[in-house]
Design an enzyme around this catalytic site. Structure first.
Site, PDB file in Angstrom:
ATOM      1  N   LYS A  16      38.936  48.568  43.682  1.00 23.41           N
ATOM      2  CA  LYS A  16      40.225  48.606  42.981  1.00 23.41           C
ATOM      3  C   LYS A  16      40.701  50.058  42.925  1.00 23.41           C
ATOM      4  O   LYS A  16      40.016  50.983  43.339  1.00 23.41           O
ATOM      5  CB  LYS A  16      40.092  48.062  41.551  1.00 23.41           C
ATOM      6  CG  LYS A  16      39.465  46.678  41.418  1.00 23.41           C
ATOM      7  CD  LYS A  16      40.340  45.569  41.932  1.00 23.41           C
ATOM      8  CE  LYS A  16      39.660  44.212  41.753  1.00 23.41           C
ATOM      9  NZ  LYS A  16      40.419  43.123  42.433  1.00 23.41           N
TER      10      LYS A  16
ATOM     11  N   SER B 277      42.906  41.347  47.247  1.00 23.55           N
ATOM     12  CA  SER B 277      43.350  41.988  46.011  1.00 23.55           C
ATOM     13  C   SER B 277      43.896  43.400  46.204  1.00 23.55           C
ATOM     14  O   SER B 277      44.586  43.921  45.328  1.00 23.55           O
ATOM     15  CB  SER B 277      42.203  42.033  45.000  1.00 23.55           C
ATOM     16  OG  SER B 277      41.180  42.922  45.423  1.00 23.55           O
TER      17      SER B 277
END
Length: 240
Positions: free
Chosen positions: A128, A55
């Protein structure tokens, strides 16, 4: 002239174990001190994590080991653009089953992880990039296909994966107090704030869940690098 007394062999044999015990005691003190110091560093300053998913490509790749500063946000402030490790706010991750190395192997692994000698298992954590801070209004996409923060378009080519677009779904979110809006750099392969709006927190990450900010990749050696905040991307963004 009187003869000097001769030490019996029994005396030497009696003292040898004391020397051995002293060496053992000193070694134990050194090992315990090192473990305590490692635990303090992990708990207060720096912790290692490994990357389990794609990701955050190409910034971070599967199998990378990253170092995370625990001073943020406890001592230092969070900033837009920071790469953050955080505990799952609830339901972002599938139930995790850690690998089974047997009773002894599992116990050793837990112990070495607890003192910081092994990287933290990321089964309950995610990594993230911060796009929105508390109060920010994050929207996507403008006429040029860019994300806007507080009405200002940002150019993210310095970190999003080549070939990615800023978002394949519309965004119109105002970040609540005490929360963050986060996205992966591999935008088309990241289950981030955009896709967890039905979960606890509405897709936002509580700042209290943040473990720290990733500042370096240390393994594998050919990918070792510093991760600096891309300040220029957000420098024109006004405060909310």
């Amino acid at each position: 002239m009187p003869a000097r007394p001769v030490r019996s062999a029994g005396v030497s044999r009696h003292r040898a174990p004391k020397k051995g015990l002293g060496l053992l005691r000193e070694t134990a003190i050194i090992v315990v001190s090192a473990l305590v110091l490692s635990w303090l560093i992990k708990s207060l300053l720096v912790q290692a994590f490994f990357i389990p998913s794609a990701s955050m490509e190409d910034t971070l790749e599967v199998g990378d080991r990253v170092m995370v500063s625990r001073l943020v946000p406890r001592v230092l402030d969070l900033h837009r653009g920071d790469i953050v490790v955080f505990r799952d706010p609830g339901g972002w991750l599938r139930p995790y089953e850690p690998p089974d190395h047997g009773p002894i192997g599992n116990a050793i692994g837990r112990g070495l992880t607890a003192v910081g000698l092994l990287p933290q298992d990321t089964g309950e954590h995610l990594i993230k990039r911060v796009i929105g801070l508390p109060g920010d209004h994050v929207t996507c996409c403008d006429a040029d296909g860019k994300i806007e923060v507080n009405g200002t378009a940002i150019t993210e080519t310095s970190y999003i994966k080549p070939g990615s677009i800023p978002s394949q779904v519309p965004i119109d979110q105002t970040v609540p107090e005490g929360m963050l809006f986060v996205m992966g750099d591999n935008r088309q392969d990241s289950a981030d704030s955009r896709f967890n709006t039905s979960k606890p927190g509405g897709g936002f990450v509580p700042i209290d869940n943040v473990v720290g900010t990733a500042f370096a990749t240390v393994w594998p050696f050919d990918r070792a690098t510093w991760h600096r905040n891309p300040g220029s991307v957000f420098e024109q963004v006004p405060e909310p």
